[in-house]
Write a protein that holds these residues in place. Structure first.
Motif, PDB file in Angstrom:
ATOM      1  N   VAL A  46       0.851  -1.186   0.000  1.00  9.04           N
ATOM      2  CA  VAL A  46       0.000   0.000   0.000  1.00  9.04           C
ATOM      3  C   VAL A  46       0.889   1.239   0.000  1.00  9.04           C
ATOM      4  CG1 VAL A  46      -1.903  -1.134   1.220  1.00  9.04           C
ATOM      5  CG2 VAL A  46      -0.148   0.094   2.529  1.00  9.04           C
ATOM      6  N   HIS A  66      -2.947  -6.700   9.477  1.00 11.16           N
ATOM      7  CA  HIS A  66      -3.226  -5.289   9.209  1.00 11.16           C
ATOM      8  C   HIS A  66      -1.977  -4.475   9.502  1.00 11.16           C
ATOM      9  CE1 HIS A  66      -7.645  -6.409  10.186  1.00 11.16           C
ATOM     10  NE2 HIS A  66      -7.431  -6.467   8.878  1.00 11.16           N
ATOM     11  N   MET A  76      -4.414  -0.263   8.870  1.00 15.73           N
ATOM     12  CA  MET A  76      -4.746  -0.201   7.451  1.00 15.73           C
ATOM     13  C   MET A  76      -4.863  -1.614   6.889  1.00 15.73           C
ATOM     14  SD  MET A  76      -5.265   2.006   5.066  1.00 15.73           S
ATOM     15  CE  MET A  76      -4.606   3.430   5.946  1.00 15.73           C
ATOM     16  N   ASP A  79      -6.274  -3.499   1.216  1.00 18.81           N
ATOM     17  CA  ASP A  79      -6.940  -2.791   0.120  1.00 18.81           C
ATOM     18  C   ASP A  79      -6.768  -1.281   0.216  1.00 18.81           C
ATOM     19  OD1 ASP A  79      -8.483  -2.335   2.348  1.00 18.81           O
ATOM     20  OD2 ASP A  79     -10.381  -3.001   1.455  1.00 18.81           O
ATOM     21  N   GLY A  80      -5.969  -0.807   1.209  1.00 20.76           N
ATOM     22  CA  GLY A  80      -5.746   0.629   1.360  1.00 20.76           C
ATOM     23  C   GLY A  80      -6.817   1.326   2.157  1.00 20.76           C
ATOM     24  N   ARG A  81      -7.773   0.580   2.733  1.00 19.45           N
ATOM     25  CA  ARG A  81      -8.845   1.175   3.520  1.00 19.45           C
ATOM     26  C   ARG A  81      -8.529   1.076   5.011  1.00 19.45           C
ATOM     27  NH1 ARG A  81     -13.069   2.507   0.439  1.00 19.45           N
ATOM     28  NH2 ARG A  81     -13.228   1.544  -1.626  1.00 19.45           N
ATOM     29  N   THR A  82      -8.909   2.112   5.750  1.00 21.25           N
ATOM     30  CA  THR A  82      -8.664   2.128   7.184  1.00 21.25           C
ATOM     31  C   THR A  82      -9.555   1.107   7.868  1.00 21.25           C
ATOM     32  OG1 THR A  82      -8.123   4.476   7.082  1.00 21.25           O
ATOM     33  CG2 THR A  82      -8.639   3.572   9.239  1.00 21.25           C
ATOM     34  N   ARG A  91     -13.623   4.786  10.020  1.00 21.29           N
ATOM     35  CA  ARG A  91     -14.053   4.000   8.861  1.00 21.29           C
ATOM     36  C   ARG A  91     -14.314   4.869   7.633  1.00 21.29           C
ATOM     37  NH1 ARG A  91     -13.807  -1.723   8.642  1.00 21.29           N
ATOM     38  NH2 ARG A  91     -13.899  -2.481  10.789  1.00 21.29           N
ATOM     39  N   ALA A  95      -9.563   6.030   1.203  1.00 28.28           N
ATOM     40  CA  ALA A  95      -8.578   4.963   0.999  1.00 28.28           C
ATOM     41  C   ALA A  95      -7.295   5.538   0.411  1.00 28.28           C
ATOM     42  CB  ALA A  95      -9.147   3.902   0.078  1.00 28.28           C
ATOM     43  N   LYS A  97      -3.646   4.440  -1.810  1.00 30.08           N
ATOM     44  CA  LYS A  97      -3.362   3.529  -2.915  1.00 30.08           C
ATOM     45  C   LYS A  97      -3.003   2.140  -2.396  1.00 30.08           C
ATOM     46  CE  LYS A  97      -1.431   6.890  -6.199  1.00 30.08           C
ATOM     47  NZ  LYS A  97      -0.197   7.252  -6.965  1.00 30.08           N
ATOM     48  N   ALA A  98      -3.475   1.135  -3.093  1.00 29.27           N
ATOM     49  CA  ALA A  98      -3.049  -0.245  -2.862  1.00 29.27           C
ATOM     50  C   ALA A  98      -2.476  -0.768  -4.175  1.00 29.27           C
ATOM     51  CB  ALA A  98      -4.220  -1.110  -2.404  1.00 29.27           C
TER      52      ALA A  98
END
Length: 349
Positions: A46, A66, A76, A79-82, A91, A95, A97-98
């Motif tokens: 990521v 994670h 994180m 997929d780059g999402r918190t 939440r 996002a 970059k992944a």
């Protein structure tokens, strides 16, 4: 300058594993990445940027797959999402970059470009890596020079006579003509020398193979460039008069020099080097001796390239001269330029 929609070597499997619960920070094609193992044990990459306060995620650690920021504990996902942060509602964070990542041949590979185009089927095939009949040993250099200078260097081995005089260089390299041809996106430069004495490195290899190191030999160098920046070089010597490259296995010693050149910035790159051989693959001591010898050889290249880059950076207006021996590097650069133009045209469309 960089082909982005392709697979690059980011690190070795061992390099990542040695960090334990720490991620690996690496810049590839000007993209700062944090590389780690996700919850399923698969490698992930990521952007090395925490969306909370911009801290480098590579300074954190991996918690149950994670990536936890080392500043305030934000976690994180691959997929780059918190995922979470202690005592906070995060939440809704945008996002980061992944990057597509895959583990193969003992290396971790990443795709820095358009993630919708990332396809494992476009991974290059190297049948001699991860093969029981072959042994491999290598290393990594962080080189402060344009990655294309390394391509030039490896596609013109004439420099061996001068840069590597005490190991693999010999005057016969200058005297033997080299031939260059282009096959689609691949460039091949080759040179064959007959009836010569083997230089010190190859005398060591002959001795290990049970051949007389003082015997007259035929020697070959076949450099194969493939995009984005991989170079495989067939090298070896055979007892003179037995067919050279095509000599029986008990009359020669040969290897494949493995060169994975990964751009970092416009003036730096990661250079994963190594040598694969299919004789005495079980001899780990021989693998280590070859690895150390090859490392010293490539260290000589690194010094030359970095000082060359300094000269070029000071005098960007000066036009470099091209000779016949430069054909391999010139043609390789043309392939890169053509693929860059295609990539940019596709992005524009």
């Amino acid at each position: 300058m960089f082909i982005r929609n392709t697979w690059y070597v980011a690190c070795t499997r061992d390099e990542l594993h040695a960090l334990g619960d720490k991620p690996l920070g690496r810049t590839i094609c000007n993209e700062k990445m944090a590389i780690f193992k996700g919850p399923d044990g698969k490698v992930a990459a990521v952007e090395d940027f925490c969306p909370h306060r911009g801290a480098p995620l590579s300074l954190g650690r991996v918690c149950q797959g994670h990536l936890q920021c080392g500043y305030h504990g934000l976690q994180m996902g691959v997929d780059g999402r918190t995922v979470s942060m202690p005592g906070q509602r995060v939440r809704g964070f945008p996002a980061i970059k992944a990057f597509a990542a895959i583990e193969r041949y003992g290396f971790v590979w990443v795709w820095p470009g358009d993630q919708d185009q990332a396809n494992p089927d476009r991974m290059p095939v190297f049948e001699f890596l991860d093969h029981p009949d072959w042994a491999y040993g290598g290393g990594l250099y962080h080189v402060q020079a344009d990655y294309r200078l390394m391509i030039d260097n490896l596609m013109d081995l004439t420099h061996e006579t001068y840069v590597h005089a005490g190991s693999i260089g010999q005057p016969e390299i200058d005297e033997a003509p080299c031939e260059t041809r282009v096959e689609g996106d691949r460039v091949i430069t080759q040179r064959f020398m007959q009836g010569i004495q083997a230089p010190p490195f190859w005398q060591m290899a002959m001795r290990a193979q049970g051949l007389d190191p003082q015997a007259t030999v035929d020697r070959w160098q076949i450099c194969r460039f493939s995009p984005p920046s991989h170079i495989m070089i067939d090298v070896g010597v055979a007892l003179a008069g037995h067919g050279g490259f095509d000599a029986p296995a008990d009359k020669k010693t040969y290897s494949v020099v493995v060169d994975f050149i990964t751009p970092e910035t416009e003036s730096s790159h990661w250079y994963h080097w190594g040598m694969a051989r299919n004789f005495k693959p079980e001899d780990t001591d021989l693998t280590e001796r070859i690895r150390q010898g090859q490392g010293r050889i490539f260290n000589e290249d690194m010094q030359m390239l970095q000082l060359q880059q300094e000269n070029l950076s000071r005098s960007p207006e000066r036009k470099l001269l091209m000779l016949g021996i430069d054909a391999g590097g010139v043609q390789s650069r043309r392939v890169i330029e053509r693929l860059l133009a295609q990539e940019h045209h596709g992005a524009g469309a």
